[in-house]
Design a protein around this motif. Structure first.
Motif, PDB file in Angstrom:
ATOM      1  N   GLY A  54     -13.044  13.389  36.815  1.00  0.00           N
ATOM      2  CA  GLY A  54     -13.410  12.506  35.721  1.00  0.00           C
ATOM      3  C   GLY A  54     -13.206  13.177  34.378  1.00  0.00           C
ATOM      4  O   GLY A  54     -12.577  14.228  34.262  1.00  0.00           O
TER       5      GLY A  54
ATOM      6  N   ASN B 157     -26.180   5.964  37.092  1.00  0.00           N
ATOM      7  CA  ASN B 157     -24.981   5.727  37.897  1.00  0.00           C
ATOM      8  C   ASN B 157     -24.539   6.965  38.661  1.00  0.00           C
ATOM      9  O   ASN B 157     -24.040   6.853  39.791  1.00  0.00           O
ATOM     10  N   ASN B 158     -24.702   8.135  38.077  1.00  0.00           N
ATOM     11  CA  ASN B 158     -24.307   9.359  38.772  1.00  0.00           C
ATOM     12  C   ASN B 158     -25.199   9.641  39.979  1.00  0.00           C
ATOM     13  O   ASN B 158     -24.716  10.035  41.038  1.00  0.00           O
TER      14      ASN B 158
ATOM     15  N   ASN C  82     -24.429   9.020  31.980  1.00  0.00           N
ATOM     16  CA  ASN C  82     -25.068   7.928  32.719  1.00  0.00           C
ATOM     17  C   ASN C  82     -25.754   8.476  33.964  1.00  0.00           C
ATOM     18  O   ASN C  82     -25.194   8.468  35.065  1.00  0.00           O
TER      19      ASN C  82
ATOM     20  N   GLU D 207     -19.900  10.080  35.656  1.00  0.00           N
ATOM     21  CA  GLU D 207     -19.838   9.076  34.596  1.00  0.00           C
ATOM     22  C   GLU D 207     -20.582   9.613  33.380  1.00  0.00           C
ATOM     23  O   GLU D 207     -21.767   9.933  33.442  1.00  0.00           O
ATOM     24  N   TYR D 208     -19.879   9.685  32.287  1.00  0.00           N
ATOM     25  CA  TYR D 208     -20.354  10.362  31.080  1.00  0.00           C
ATOM     26  C   TYR D 208     -21.684   9.793  30.578  1.00  0.00           C
ATOM     27  O   TYR D 208     -21.812   8.591  30.321  1.00  0.00           O
TER      28      TYR D 208
END
Length: 262
Positions: free
Chosen positions: A197, A20-21, A17, A14-15
């Motif tokens: 992704g 979250n990663n 983030n 997730e770019y």
């Protein structure tokens, strides 16, 4: 040699983030039936790779002496009795590096800074200067990051290791052909952990193809993931010399050829 297992975590990054990663890795491992002695994560797994400016990735880069990401990996290493090999953007004083951290239950053990540079790396990072070789469970490991694998001059510095661990961000499939060639020419296992992704910038959108792979010392593909977020564990137990080099001491032969040609 002990049998050694490797888990490849093909993350949908997730770019920009980190939180979250890192949680995505936690969730993948929590749902895994088996976790290897070594867990391999993609290049720059916590942030993404391509940005609108150097300042963006520099603001996300971490001092490895005080790193939230490394601290989280340390806790997961304790929980799952694994060693992480993970791509993380590094800050060292005024310099920034595309790096890999090797982390166990005691924290950071080793780090490697990407030596090769494509046009993206040159915009953001300083160039690494040293290869990394370490031993774990009877195996000698070397680290290459993504584009490194394209350069035989670099990869030959690893000619006496058993396994190349290769965190990557590949958009196309040509680099897998290069990894296969490196396995065949070196007689080594090559474990490539790619990502899936997208990184979406003002200039363009980069899409990553997944399909992480493992090649054995014969250059044979022995594992391939799909093009979605996934993980898989493989055991490496056979270190018998690749048949193409039967009866040949490869480092000595390389040195002799170089002597003749220089």
């Amino acid at each position: 040699m002990e049998n050694t297992s490797f888990t490849i975590v093909q993350l949908n990054v997730e770019y920009k983030n980190k939180h979250n990663n890192i949680n995505a890795v936690k969730n993948i491992l929590a749902e895994s039936a088996e976790i290897g002695d070594i867990t391999l994560l993609p290049e720059m797994f916590s942030t993404g790779y391509i940005f609108d400016s150097a300042e963006e990735i520099h603001s996300l880069s971490e001092d490895f002496n005080n790193s939230v990401t490394i601290n989280q990996l340390t806790q997961m290493a304790k929980t799952y009795e694994t060693m992480f090999v993970a791509g993380i953007a590094e800050k060292d004083g005024s310099q920034y590096y595309n790096s890999v951290a090797v982390v166990d239950e005691n924290g950071l053990r080793y780090k490697y800074r990407k030596i090769s540079q494509n046009r993206i790396d040159k915009q953001y990072f300083s160039r690494g200067e040293n290869i990394l070789i370490f031993e774990h469970k009877g195996l000698k490991m070397g680290i290459a990051i993504c584009f490194d694998i394209w350069f035989p001059e670099l990869m030959r510095k690893y000619n006496d290791v058993d396994v190349i661990l290769h965190p990557s961000n590949f958009g196309g499939h040509h680099s897998f052909a290069i990894a296969q060639a490196r396995a065949l020419e070196s007689g080594q296992h090559i474990l490539t952990c790619n990502r899936v992704g997208q990184d979406i910038t003002k200039e363009f959108t980069a899409t990553y193809c997944g399909e992480s792979r493992v090649y054995n010392p014969k250059g044979e593909e022995v594992m391939r993931l799909n093009d979605t977020q996934s993980s898989q564990t493989i055991m490496i137990s056979d270190l018998s010399l690749a048949p193409q080099y039967n009866g040949i001491k490869l480092p000595e032969e390389i040195n002799e050829i170089c002597r003749i040609l220089t």
